[in-house]
Scaffold this active site. Structure first.
Site, PDB file in Angstrom:
ATOM      1  N   GLU A   1      -8.024  55.040  42.838  1.00 52.31           N
ATOM      2  CA  GLU A   1      -7.325  55.881  41.895  1.00 52.31           C
ATOM      3  C   GLU A   1      -8.364  56.772  41.209  1.00 52.31           C
ATOM      4  O   GLU A   1      -8.642  57.841  41.677  1.00 52.31           O
ATOM      5  CB  GLU A   1      -6.537  55.027  40.899  1.00 52.31           C
ATOM      6  CG  GLU A   1      -5.536  55.843  40.141  1.00 52.31           C
ATOM      7  CD  GLU A   1      -4.200  55.151  39.933  1.00 52.31           C
ATOM      8  OE1 GLU A   1      -3.997  54.041  40.416  1.00 52.31           O
ATOM      9  OE2 GLU A   1      -3.345  55.749  39.261  1.00 52.31           O
TER      10      GLU A   1
ATOM     11  N   GLU B   1      -5.891  46.623  31.932  1.00 53.43           N
ATOM     12  CA  GLU B   1      -4.830  47.618  32.047  1.00 53.43           C
ATOM     13  C   GLU B   1      -3.519  47.101  31.446  1.00 53.43           C
ATOM     14  O   GLU B   1      -2.756  47.854  30.869  1.00 53.43           O
ATOM     15  CB  GLU B   1      -4.605  47.941  33.534  1.00 53.43           C
ATOM     16  CG  GLU B   1      -3.476  48.917  33.795  1.00 53.43           C
ATOM     17  CD  GLU B   1      -3.382  49.309  35.255  1.00 53.43           C
ATOM     18  OE1 GLU B   1      -3.826  48.527  36.121  1.00 53.43           O
ATOM     19  OE2 GLU B   1      -2.879  50.418  35.530  1.00 53.43           O
TER      20      GLU B   1
HETATM   21  C1  RAM Z   1      -1.523  54.333  36.781  1.00 54.14           C
HETATM   22  C2  RAM Z   1      -2.792  54.734  36.137  1.00 54.14           C
HETATM   23  C3  RAM Z   1      -2.704  55.213  34.732  1.00 54.14           C
HETATM   24  C4  RAM Z   1      -1.328  55.541  34.275  1.00 54.14           C
HETATM   25  C5  RAM Z   1      -0.396  55.918  35.367  1.00 54.14           C
HETATM   26  C6  RAM Z   1       1.001  56.221  34.917  1.00 54.14           C
HETATM   27  O1  RAM Z   1      -1.605  54.639  38.128  1.00 54.14           O
HETATM   28  O2  RAM Z   1      -3.731  53.733  36.285  1.00 54.14           O
HETATM   29  O3  RAM Z   1      -3.285  54.342  33.835  1.00 54.14           O
HETATM   30  O4  RAM Z   1      -1.448  56.601  33.362  1.00 54.14           O
HETATM   31  O5  RAM Z   1      -0.347  54.915  36.310  1.00 54.14           O
END
Ligand code: RAM
Length: 923
Positions: free
Chosen positions: A511, A773
């Site tokens: 990502e 996260e």
């Molecule tokens: C995930 C990312 C990010 C977020 C989006 C919507 O893929 O890691 O943190 O902003 O989603």
């Protein structure tokens, strides 16, 4: 620690050893365009800043004089042949726009400043500082873009192999980076050598066997279809009279390599290219330029693979000793391929380059499976590992990386998704110690697995090396509570791991995009920790480049990696982030620069909202919240209102009165629509989640009468969850500030100190050394969360750092750029003391409070040339002392009023020691 730019005025520095001139202030910390002695800038009217220092109370700068000279000698002789501002009566010390002779390509500018204090006494000149200009005109470039496009078979993996990558990252085959070289003759002694370089891809430049600069992943990431940055390096020390060699290694990087979660590469192009130009000034004043062009030669070498995400493969047996030095036999090397032109605009790199931050020694080594040794660095970083081995030639040592371990002690790599995150090093042999460090890749990791060695590795086989945007550390938070201190360290570590060229979401999986939502949520916290001005200014150009024709900001920037647009709380970063730069650094220029885009964005929201002024129901909502479903329309409308409100304030700051009124009215209209559609008479808001109340209160969307009702719903919701939060990516940042603002500091501290799920303390209790996260990244009941979305290094939930600085530490800006400081600590929870430091653009600010048997002690430092409003928690102003005297009698202290359980004072600059006798926090 290898390299850590800490431009921190220590308190000792402030209190100082005295000033050597008549004036009570001295200029320090000279910067040009946010850089300390920057090289190769392309701002033709650069902004100059300094901070006034003093060891006395109540000091102001009443005037300044800047000299800019074309040589150190002229500057020393007080001749400002480029610019002499003359004495300017002003207290401004930041962003003074250069107004001297026209600045030309390659120019060296030397400058200094002197100040006058409030009584009209003049200071000595500051230490000299400098900047150099980059290449300002397109025809300053004589260089041609070069690369090497063979061997071709590896360059076209096609979609089939891309799909394979997703499933079997270990089966990935990547093209080798290119080695490029040339030789040049310098026939006279060298006075100065400057190289300007960039690439479509990533480059490492070498001169006569030495590495040029300390930066990684140059030229940085921009939308290469539109712009590419070049770096400027002083290479004088690497050059010599006679034969010289210039070499480069050129890799795919963001341009041609993998990035994002679509298992795709070649986002901008297939063939990397290098562009470089060396300017040599001889001692006799003559000049000569050398540039990339057809005479260069190319080959592939020991670096067989290099991908930003997937890792490197290096075969030391293929090394070419001396390839980057003169006299090397390159007859077997190939002609280079040339690209005449790219569309991209070339500009000087305005950001904070990625550099090594620290070396991390492993804390333990285990062997969960035979011959696979796992090194634990003790903390989750972003970077790579240095390998040190002695083994037989041809031995393949394989390094793999992970953030966490499986229960059996092996690497947990599922959350990396398709990323290989592997370095393969093939030993040269011969009994020597071999040391290898990658150049063009980084991983998010705490654990390194070493396989392939026949002998048990020693403790120094692996050293972790963290990399981060090289920006001065400006803040520090420390308090009596150990968990809070770990949380603070985790916030800083996660910031470093994600402030890598752009504010990324995460450093480990496939990502690593500049997610705008994540950026706006965390940015205010980030600014307390490091000087993010240059880094963010650069990224805001990416945000502007990614804006759609209709005004919609995108949800990732740079945007080439196709993602959505106009998403609530993500796209709004286009307004929120410049506003943060204005608040923290007083940067009006960034507001001016982006104003047209911001206005187009609000117009876009208006158009998509329609007559009822509710932004439609789309987006990610309060992403990763805990069993709470915040309606997307409520969230989107709240953000629409907030953006309109900020735009109105921005217009105000820029003197655009009509726009300020218009957007102010829009804000009111959206608020009304919001209340009509979503807010019940009893203050209940549609969705009834913590986040809907938090947003409505934080963005001031409710009429006064409903604020307290909404606050009760918020607190009721928290209570119903056993005093726990449920907020996700969007709601968490504003949760504790809102509770504090509505008079529930007790509840804010309770959530802050929790260590049961979901809470910061819960993650820390389960070994977090970085910010996760999601709250449930790992739980004892179910282990790891869904590996498709489970990073252990994500900034967003760390946005609580802003509350820690403002509320626990009690430092805030009362006016943009800390022209006026607000000191307002709110002791509470189980914290008995806190020390908070922040070096603002105006100089260092500090608070130091402690609960003692006598009451509350509060020491604070306010920078020279600013004033402050200080809230001293107190029962009665008569019980407040400053340096042992009744506060109202103290020098430069004026009592203003009692407010919210605090005695409020207006103070001038200086150091103060308050004691609030008998004061205790409510528990
Ligand atoms: C995930 C990312 C990010 C977020 C989006 C919507 O893929 O890691 O943190 O902003 O989603």
């Amino acid at each position: 620690m290898i390299q850590r730019l800490v431009l921190w005025f220590t308190l000792a520095g402030v209190l100082g050893t005295g000033v050597c001139s008549m004036a009570d202030i001295t200029p320090a910390y000279l910067r040009c365009e946010y850089g300390v002695n920057p090289l190769g800038i392309d701002a033709t009217a650069p902004r100059l800043s300094w901070a006034a220092q003093s060891d006395q109370r109540g000091q102001v700068q009443s005037a300044y004089r800047i000299l800019v000279a074309s040589s150190p000698e002229k500057l020393g002789a007080e001749t400002g042949d480029l610019w002499d501002s003359g004495k300017v009566e002003s207290d401004a010390s930041a962003h003074i726009v250069y107004a001297g002779k026209a600045l030309e390509s390659g120019m060296c500018c030397h400058w200094k400043v002197r100040l006058w204090d409030g009584e009209g006494w003049r200071s000595d000149w500051s230490e000299p500082a400098s900047w150099t200009m980059g290449l300002l005109r397109p025809d300053d470039w004589q260089a041609t873009w070069i690369g090497y496009d063979g061997p071709l078979e590896a360059l076209r993996p096609g979609p089939a192999s891309d799909r394979k990558v997703a499933k079997h990252p270990q089966a990935l085959v990547l093209p080798p980076p290119r080695y490029l070289r040339t030789e040049l003759q310098i026939d006279k002694p060298v006075r100065r050598g400057t190289v300007y370089a960039t690439a479509m891809g990533l480059y490492e430049l070498r001169v006569n066997g030495g590495r040029v600069g300390e930066d990684y992943f140059t030229p940085g990431w921009t939308d290469y279809d539109r712009r590419v940055c070049y770096q400027t390096y002083d290479v004088t020390h690497l050059l010599r009279q006679g034969d010289n060699a210039v070499g480069a290694i050129l890799a795919d990087g963001w341009y041609a390599g993998y990035v994002g979660h679509e298992h795709k590469r070649h986002h901008y192009g297939v063939h990397p290219r290098l562009l470089a130009q060396l300017h040599v000034e001889h001692a006799d004043g003559s000049e000569k330029a050398f540039a990339t062009g057809p005479s260069w030669r190319a080959t592939v070498g020991p670096l067989l693979e290099a991908d930003l995400l997937h890792g490197e493969t290096y075969d030391a047996r293929k090394e070419m000793p001396g390839w980057d030095e003169p006299g090397f036999d390159a007859s077997a090397w190939h002609r280079v391929n040339i690209t005449r032109a790219f569309q991209a605009q070339r500009c000087a790199y305005p950001g904070s380059p990625v550099r090594k931050f620290a070396e991390v020694r492993p804390v333990r080594m285990t062997e969960p499976t035979p011959k696979r040794f796992v090194f634990d660095l003790g903390r989750n970083i972003a970077g790579f590992a240095r390998l040190k081995v002695t083994a037989r030639g041809g031995t393949k040592v394989i390094l793999r990386f992970s953030e966490r371990l499986n229960p059996d002690g092996t690497l947990y790599t599922k959350n990396l998704r398709s990323v290989r995150a592997t370095e393969t090093y093939c030993c040269r042999g011969g009994g020597r110690v071999e040391v290898y460090e990658p150049r063009f890749t980084y991983h998010g990791f705490q654990y390194v697995e070493v396989a392939g060695l026949s002998e048990r590795p020693g403790p120094d086989t692996v050293t972790g090396i963290s990399v981060a945007a090289a920006a001065p550390a400006v803040g520090r938070f420390e308090c009596s509570d150990e968990t809070a201190n770990i949380l603070y360290d985790n916030i800083c570590r996660t910031q470093r791991a994600n402030y890598i060229e752009v504010p990324t979401d995460c450093p480990q999986r496939d990502e690593r995009l500049g997610w705008t939502g994540d950026a706006q949520i965390f940015m205010r916290t980030a600014a307390w920790n490091t000087d993010i001005a240059a880094f963010v200014s650069k990224w805001l150009i990416d945000v502007a480049d990614a804006q759609g024709a209709g005004g919609d900001y995108s949800d990732v920037a740079p945007r080439k990696v196709a993602m959505g647009r106009g998403v609530a709380a993500w796209a709004d970063a286009g307004i929120i982030c410049p506003w943060i730069l204005y608040q923290v650094y007083g940067d009006r220029q960034v507001l001016e620069q982006h104003y047209p885009g911001m206005a187009r964005f609000v117009e876009f929201c208006k158009r998509s909202a329609g007559d009822d002024l509710l932004r439609p129901d789309y987006g990610y909502g309060d992403w990763l919240s805990v069993s709470a479903n915040t309606p997307k329309d409520v969230l989107a409308t709240a953000y629409f209102a907030h953006s309109a409100d900020l735009l109105s304030r921005i217009a105000q700051a820029l003197g655009k009165e009509a726009d300020a009124t218009r957007y102010g009215k829009l804000f009111t209209d959206i608020k009304e629509a919001f209340n009509r559609a979503y807010v019940e008479p009893n203050g209940r808001i549609k969705g009834d989640t913590q986040t809907v109340y938090v947003l409505a209160l934080a963005f001031d969307l409710l009429p006064e009468a409903k604020r307290s009702l909404a606050a009760e719903h918020l607190v009721g919701n928290i209570r119903a969850r056993g005093d726990h939060l449920s907020t996700g990516t969007v709601g968490t940042r504003d949760l504790l500030p809102v509770l504090t603002a509505v008079g529930r500091l007790d509840m804010a501290y309770r959530l802050f100190h929790n260590d049961t799920f979901p809470s910061w303390g819960f993650c820390i209790r389960h070994g977090a050394t970085s910010i996760w996260e999601r709250w449930d990244g790992w739980t004892p009941e179910r282990g790891f969360q869904d590996p498709r979305m489970n990073s252990f290094s994500h900034c967003t939930l760390g946005a609580v750092g802003d509350w820690m600085f403002r509320t626990v530490g009690g430092i805030d800006a009362a006016a943009p750029g800390f022209r006026q400081v607000l000191i307002r600590p709110r002791p509470g929870g189980r914290i008995t003391w806190a020390k908070t430091r922040f070096c603002s653009i105006r100089g260092p600010i500090a608070t130091d409070w402690r609960l003692t048997k006598d009451g509350l002690r509060l020491d604070t430092v306010i920078p020279a040339n600013t004033t402050a409003v200080v809230h001293v928690p107190a029962v009665d102003p008569g019980k407040v002392l400053e340096s042992g005297k009744p506060a109202e009698e103290a020098l430069a202290v004026r009592f203003v009023r009692m407010e919210g359980g605090a005695a409020v004072y207006h103070v001038d600059s200086g150091t103060y020691r308050f004691l609030s006798k008998g004061w205790k926090p409510e528990r």
